[in-house]
Scaffold this motif. Structure first.
Motif, PDB file in Angstrom:
ATOM      1  N   VAL A 115     131.720  34.035 117.166  1.00 36.38           N
ATOM      2  CA  VAL A 115     131.858  32.615 117.465  1.00 36.38           C
ATOM      3  C   VAL A 115     132.919  32.001 116.561  1.00 36.38           C
ATOM      4  O   VAL A 115     133.053  32.364 115.384  1.00 36.38           O
ATOM      5  CB  VAL A 115     130.496  31.893 117.292  1.00 36.38           C
ATOM      6  N   LEU A 116     133.700  31.080 117.118  1.00 30.87           N
ATOM      7  CA  LEU A 116     134.609  30.260 116.327  1.00 30.87           C
ATOM      8  C   LEU A 116     133.898  28.963 115.963  1.00 30.87           C
ATOM      9  O   LEU A 116     133.240  28.350 116.808  1.00 30.87           O
ATOM     10  CB  LEU A 116     135.876  29.924 117.117  1.00 30.87           C
ATOM     11  N   LEU A 117     134.025  28.557 114.704  1.00 27.26           N
ATOM     12  CA  LEU A 117     133.519  27.258 114.255  1.00 27.26           C
ATOM     13  C   LEU A 117     134.715  26.470 113.739  1.00 27.26           C
ATOM     14  O   LEU A 117     135.427  26.921 112.840  1.00 27.26           O
ATOM     15  CB  LEU A 117     132.471  27.429 113.159  1.00 27.26           C
ATOM     16  N   ILE A 118     134.927  25.288 114.324  1.00 29.73           N
ATOM     17  CA  ILE A 118     136.114  24.482 114.033  1.00 29.73           C
ATOM     18  C   ILE A 118     135.679  23.038 113.763  1.00 29.73           C
ATOM     19  O   ILE A 118     134.861  22.479 114.509  1.00 29.73           O
ATOM     20  CB  ILE A 118     137.108  24.548 115.207  1.00 29.73           C
ATOM     21  N   ALA A 119     136.217  22.453 112.702  1.00 25.86           N
ATOM     22  CA  ALA A 119     135.882  21.071 112.351  1.00 25.86           C
ATOM     23  C   ALA A 119     137.087  20.415 111.687  1.00 25.86           C
ATOM     24  O   ALA A 119     137.954  21.101 111.132  1.00 25.86           O
ATOM     25  CB  ALA A 119     134.665  21.022 111.422  1.00 25.86           C
ATOM     26  N   GLY A 120     137.130  19.081 111.733  1.00 24.26           N
ATOM     27  CA  GLY A 120     138.243  18.391 111.106  1.00 24.26           C
ATOM     28  C   GLY A 120     138.025  16.894 111.035  1.00 24.26           C
ATOM     29  O   GLY A 120     137.149  16.330 111.704  1.00 24.26           O
ATOM     30  N   ASN A 143     132.213  22.305 101.901  1.00 23.75           N
ATOM     31  CA  ASN A 143     132.669  21.023 102.437  1.00 23.75           C
ATOM     32  C   ASN A 143     134.171  20.868 102.326  1.00 23.75           C
ATOM     33  O   ASN A 143     134.766  21.148 101.291  1.00 23.75           O
ATOM     34  CB  ASN A 143     132.016  19.868 101.679  1.00 23.75           C
ATOM     35  N   ASP A 144     134.810  20.402 103.401  1.00 23.09           N
ATOM     36  CA  ASP A 144     136.215  20.010 103.371  1.00 23.09           C
ATOM     37  C   ASP A 144     136.233  18.492 103.238  1.00 23.09           C
ATOM     38  O   ASP A 144     136.113  17.769 104.213  1.00 23.09           O
ATOM     39  CB  ASP A 144     136.921  20.413 104.673  1.00 23.09           C
ATOM     40  N   LEU A 145     136.363  18.004 102.013  1.00 26.16           N
ATOM     41  CA  LEU A 145     136.262  16.570 101.782  1.00 26.16           C
ATOM     42  C   LEU A 145     137.578  16.023 101.269  1.00 26.16           C
ATOM     43  O   LEU A 145     138.224  16.640 100.432  1.00 26.16           O
ATOM     44  CB  LEU A 145     135.167  16.280 100.743  1.00 26.16           C
ATOM     45  N   PRO A 194     144.009  17.473 101.236  1.00 32.25           N
ATOM     46  CA  PRO A 194     143.725  16.471 102.285  1.00 32.25           C
ATOM     47  C   PRO A 194     144.497  15.184 102.112  1.00 32.25           C
ATOM     48  O   PRO A 194     144.706  14.464 103.089  1.00 32.25           O
ATOM     49  CB  PRO A 194     142.206  16.249 102.152  1.00 32.25           C
ATOM     50  N   GLU A 195     144.948  14.891 100.893  1.00 34.04           N
ATOM     51  CA  GLU A 195     145.731  13.667 100.719  1.00 34.04           C
ATOM     52  C   GLU A 195     147.108  13.804 101.349  1.00 34.04           C
ATOM     53  O   GLU A 195     147.785  12.801 101.593  1.00 34.04           O
ATOM     54  CB  GLU A 195     145.851  13.302  99.239  1.00 34.04           C
ATOM     55  N   LEU A 196     147.534  15.051 101.626  1.00 31.77           N
ATOM     56  CA  LEU A 196     148.820  15.278 102.280  1.00 31.77           C
ATOM     57  C   LEU A 196     148.665  15.675 103.746  1.00 31.77           C
ATOM     58  O   LEU A 196     149.561  15.437 104.553  1.00 31.77           O
ATOM     59  CB  LEU A 196     149.591  16.380 101.539  1.00 31.77           C
TER      60      LEU A 196
END
Length: 318
Positions: free
Chosen positions: A278-283, A13-15, A203-205
């Motif tokens: 495959v590329l998987l991209i999220a944000g 997870n990118d949280l 992520p805060e920056l």
């Protein structure tokens, strides 16, 4: 989902800090993995850019709001020098980041901030245009295959006028791991199953907190990646074909198709046959107004007018 995998692995997870407590609650209570379903599939638009470079625009302005913070994804690829030989001569950018991922070929980057780098097979160029930069991307080959991707990643309003920056990442600096013995995963940014990417920013920056994976299926297999439920996500198939699996649903995604994932569930399960890539991209979406005029991406029309005036005044070259 892929039943052979650990359904409770939450390390990918990118949280951001605001959602950290929610993540911990999910992990401690061991909520089962719930794969996202496909909302829409998109075929890219053939076009030319730069000095006649042939490419496919996969993510267009029509999907910018839906896939916030991502603004554009181009896929270029040809073995004909007439399709790429002109390259991308000097051109400006302001207000966002460009991430260029080279699958095959050699391309030289130079910019007005004094940065220079050679983008080669498997390498990544991560450029933060910020307050403004003029750069070029020119082929350093006269024959052979040139193939890759360029992703445009928006900057939040408070960072649009930041100092330009450049990161030249060679292929051997991009972390890779084997998933379930059958899938090679290259982690360009973010985290995947406990492996940190070449770009992993607090992520805060850096509010967009992007995940960027290149997934290679070496045998018929299934891959699982956890996703922040608040993040927008999509995948793009550039070799073979794959299927997205959610509960009892399985949806095939063909070659050169982008699949936008619904904003539900805490991950995605992808089944692929041998040779599929495959590329998987999220944000994290910024949820800010998007005002774009070509290579300038700001929040208001007035800011766009100022960007054009600054460029014409030569301020991007300082």
């Amino acid at each position: 989902m892929c039943l052979s995998l650990n359904a409770f692995n939450n390390s990918g997870n990118d949280l951001d800090q605001e959602n950290h407590a929610k993540s911990q609650t999910m992990t401690s209570s061991k909520i089962p993995f719930q794969g996202r379903r496909i909302e829409q599939q998109v075929m890219g638009q053939a076009t030319r850019d730069g000095d006649g470079v042939k490419l496919t625009r996969v993510l267009t302005q029509a999907h910018q709001r839906r896939l916030d913070p991502f603004l554009m994804l181009d896929n270029f690829g040809s073995d004909d020098p007439n399709d790429y030989g002109g390259g991308f001569p000097d051109h400006p950018h302001r207000g966002f980041e460009t991430v260029t991922y080279m699958i095959a070929g050699r391309m030289r980057h130079k910019d007005s901030a004094g940065h220079e780098g050679l983008l080669q097979n498997g390498g990544v160029q991560w450029m933060t245009a910020g307050r403004g930069v003029v750069h070029s991307e020119m082929p350093e080959q006269e024959e052979g295959v040139m193939e890759g991707f360029q992703l445009w990643l928006n900057l939040p309003s408070y960072q649009k006028m930041c100092t330009p920056a450049y990161l030249d990442i060679q292929s051997d600096s991009i972390p890779e791991y084997q998933f379930n013995g059958s899938i090679k995963v290259r982690v360009i940014s973010g985290e995947s199953n406990g492996v940190s990417g070449a770009v992993l920013r607090p992520p805060e920056l850096f509010a967009t907190n992007p995940l960027y994976l290149d997934i290679h299926f070496e045998n018929d297999a299934c891959f699982e990646q956890t996703l922040n439920p608040l993040h927008n996500a999509f995948l793009f198939v550039y070799r073979g074909h794959v299927s997205v699996v959610s509960d009892s649903n399985k949806t095939s995604v063909g070659l050169h198709r982008m699949a936008i994932l619904q904003n539900e569930g805490n991950g995605v399960a992808i089944e692929g046959s041998r040779g599929a890539k495959v590329l998987l991209i999220a944000g994290q979406p910024l949820n800010e107004p998007i005002a774009q005029h070509g290579p300038f991406v700001m929040n208001t029309r007035e800011e766009l007018i100022q960007a054009v005036d600054d460029f014409r005044s030569g301020l991007f070259n300082s």
